[in-house]
Scaffold this motif. Structure first.
Motif, PDB file in Angstrom:
ATOM      1  N   SER A  78       0.747  -1.522   0.383  1.00  0.00           N
ATOM      2  CA  SER A  78      -0.122   0.200   0.207  1.00  0.00           C
ATOM      3  C   SER A  78       0.873   1.265  -0.115  1.00  0.00           C
ATOM      4  O   SER A  78       0.336   2.192  -0.084  1.00  0.00           O
ATOM      5  N   ARG A 296      -7.731  -6.540  -2.898  1.00  0.00           N
ATOM      6  CA  ARG A 296      -7.183  -5.202  -1.726  1.00  0.00           C
ATOM      7  C   ARG A 296      -6.723  -4.578  -2.779  1.00  0.00           C
ATOM      8  O   ARG A 296      -6.851  -3.141  -2.809  1.00  0.00           O
ATOM      9  N   HIS A 300      -7.429  -1.140  -4.442  1.00  0.00           N
ATOM     10  CA  HIS A 300      -6.483   0.133  -3.513  1.00  0.00           C
ATOM     11  C   HIS A 300      -6.025   1.592  -4.768  1.00  0.00           C
ATOM     12  O   HIS A 300      -5.542   1.955  -4.601  1.00  0.00           O
TER      13      HIS A 300
END
Length: 568
Positions: A78, A296, A300
């Motif tokens: 991330s 995810r 993101h």
């Protein structure tokens, strides 16, 4: 399934005489092809080289994101290292100038034994800017890597610390190699180089070679397909005609950069159109930690598409509740037979279509792609603009004898700006019967309908495709025949729900021997892990044709029978 996990499919395109994004034509169905091709390709003002492609992209999108680099420097996915288009061009300049400083001369090849990283992109594209990039699967056996780099004449080899010993042993056998560089050393050397220009007046021309790609890489005599700058630039442009890079598109890249799909579909294609790419890093789709968070990551970065082989789709985790993947438009798949179970499972879970494509390294990357708004059941896609695909009849020597009618099965043949000039030989490209009168004979069996949709029906040759990776059975057969008790050997592809195909071996022996012993023998001597047989079957005799050749279709049928009766 929660409301957040409900994707919407794109709405059908409006009916109009010609579909474009700015000055870029779009092909949403077969009716668009003749409209696009009314304009000669030469009038499309395409960049003359991949270097100019990047330069134009940096001029038009300097501050826009080019690469989100995951899995680097111990960062969480991330919190990626992010390069803009200005950064990418600067690093390409620096990498190219560092190669010149290391002794590379303009126009010379660079061997790349690299996992994916930001500097792997820079090294590959920098090598193309001043010479020829030669990416090689670093997992290949040393002998095969040596054969490939000897054939291409690589002068500099770039690798990573984990492979430094292997690279140096290879280089010691190749007097033409002047330097072996660690990618970290290249980055440090690049830091002292100017990033605003190339330190050479050399600029690649459309017909200059941009890259050498090996095909399969498991044969004793590796085949290397040269790509010109014109071929690669055309491919980047043609992929844009599919609409894959429209609007706020974001591509996710997980295939290795020695694979043409990674270089084009999730590389030069989005780069040409100024769109961001999310790179899964050194291990790509094999990174278990990243793949556990795959959906995810899609959420993101607002990923709109990714390209993978059936094995990747088969291994994807289920979409977790509460994860918003509404940005995703489709999943692209190719390079191997697609099990229906894998397709239906993905489409049911992700709520987007899986779009098949068809292509070969010898035709740059892609020759057919499924239009999102006009798919046809059973087809691997519609031909790309300016490429022609047909089925031909061939004689016993695999020479074409005539064209098939629309819908008639034959050997698929391709012509147009993506077709390579022939396999690399000691004196340069040698068509060697692969390209006849401008038509690439693919060796694949299939048919083409009147609108240009392609349907595969089999492969004319014995190549095994395991998870999108080409495996030649001959080196495995030769390793088995080297056993003192083995008198005959044949390796075929057995269907597999996960990998598409896996190799299995059939042998005859002069004395009693255990299958486990032969399996261990073959695995130890396989040219690479993917080529190792899944099973070895000892038989009294191998089926042969009337002229004494081993009849492999009978062995494939037996492998299917065994799988049904005994289990995988």
């Amino acid at each position: 399934m929660t409301p957040e996990h409900t994707n919407h499919h794109p709405q059908p395109h409006p009916t109009q005489p010609h579909h474009t994004q700015g000055d870029r034509p779009l092909v949403f169905g077969p009716e668009d092809l003749p409209l696009v091709e009314r304009v000669p390709l030469a009038d499309r003002d395409l960049p003359p080289s991949t270097y100019e492609l990047l330069s134009r992209a940096a001029d038009a999108h300097c501050g826009a994101t080019a690469l989100h680099l995951l899995g680097e420097n111990g960062r969480r996915w991330s919190e990626p290292d992010t390069w803009t288009y200005g950064d990418l061009l600067r690093h390409v300049h620096q990498a190219a100038n560092a190669l010149l400083a290391s002794g590379l001369r303009p126009g010379e090849p660079v061997g790349l034994l690299l996992p994916n990283s930001g500097w792997a992109y820079a090294a590959l594209l920098g090598a193309q800017a001043i010479g020829i990039a030669n990416p090689v699967n670093p997992l290949l056996a040393e002998d095969h890597i040596t054969d490939i780099l000897a054939l291409t004449g690589a002068r500099v080899v770039i690798t990573v610390p984990q492979l430094a010993g292997k690279a140096r042993r290879v280089a010691e056998r190749l007097p033409a190699v002047r330097a072996v560089l660690d990618i970290g050393d290249l980055a440090r050397l690049a830091g002292d180089q100017p990033g605003d220009r190339l330190l050479t007046g050399h600029r690649p021309r459309p017909d200059d070679f941009a890259a050498y790609f090996h095909t399969g890489g498991t044969t004793g005599t590796p085949k290397v397909a040269p790509h010109t700058h014109a071929m690669e630039v055309y491919m980047a442009w043609a992929l844009g005609c599919t609409g894959a890079f429209l609007g706020d598109s974001v591509a996710l890249a997980g295939l290795p950069l020695f694979h043409v799909n990674a270089v084009h579909v999730t590389g030069l294609g989005p780069f040409m159109h100024g769109r961001p790419v999310v790179s899964l890093g050194p291990l790509g789709y094999r990174d278990r930690a990243l793949m556990a968070d795959f959906w995810r990551i899609v959420e993101h970065f607002r990923v709109t598409s990714f390209s993978a082989v059936p094995t990747v789709y088969a291994a994807l985790p289920l979409v977790p509740d509460g994860v918003d993947i509404s940005s995703l438009r489709a999943g692209a798949v190719g390079a191997a037979p697609l099990p229906q179970r894998v397709r239906s499972g993905f489409e049911s879970d992700a709520k987007v279509p899986m779009l098949e494509g068809y292509g070969l390294t010898e035709a740059t990357c892609a020759s057919a792609a499924t239009p999102a708004f006009a798919p046809r059941a059973g087809s691997v896609g519609l031909r790309l603009p300016y490429q022609q695909i047909k089925a031909v009849r061939v004689d016993a020597d695999e020479r074409p004898t005539g064209d098939c009618a629309p819908g008639e099965t034959g050997v698929l043949a391709i012509s147009g700006p993506a077709v390579f000039p022939g396999y690399l030989g000691p004196g340069g490209p040698d068509r060697g019967g692969k390209v006849v009168d401008g038509w690439l004979l693919t060796g694949d069996l299939g048919r083409v309908d009147a609108d240009g949709y392609v349907y595969l029906t089999g492969r004319a040759k014995d190549l095994i495709i395991r998870g999108g990776h080409n495996i030649d059975p001959r080196p495995v057969e030769e390793s088995l025949l080297a056993h003192p008790l083995v008198t005959g050997a044949a390796v075929v592809g057995r269907p597999d729900d996960h990998a598409g195909e896996v190799p299995v071996a059939y042998v005859t022996a002069s004395a009693r021997i255990g299958a486990d012993e032969l399996l261990a023998w073959a695995r130890e001597r396989a040219p690479e892990p993917a080529a190792a047989p899944k099973a070895v079957h000892i038989v009294d005799e191998l089926p042969t044709t009337s002229i004494g050749k081993i009849f492999k279709p009978a062995l494939v049928a037996d492998a299917v029978r065994r799988m049904t009766e005994e289990g995988p």
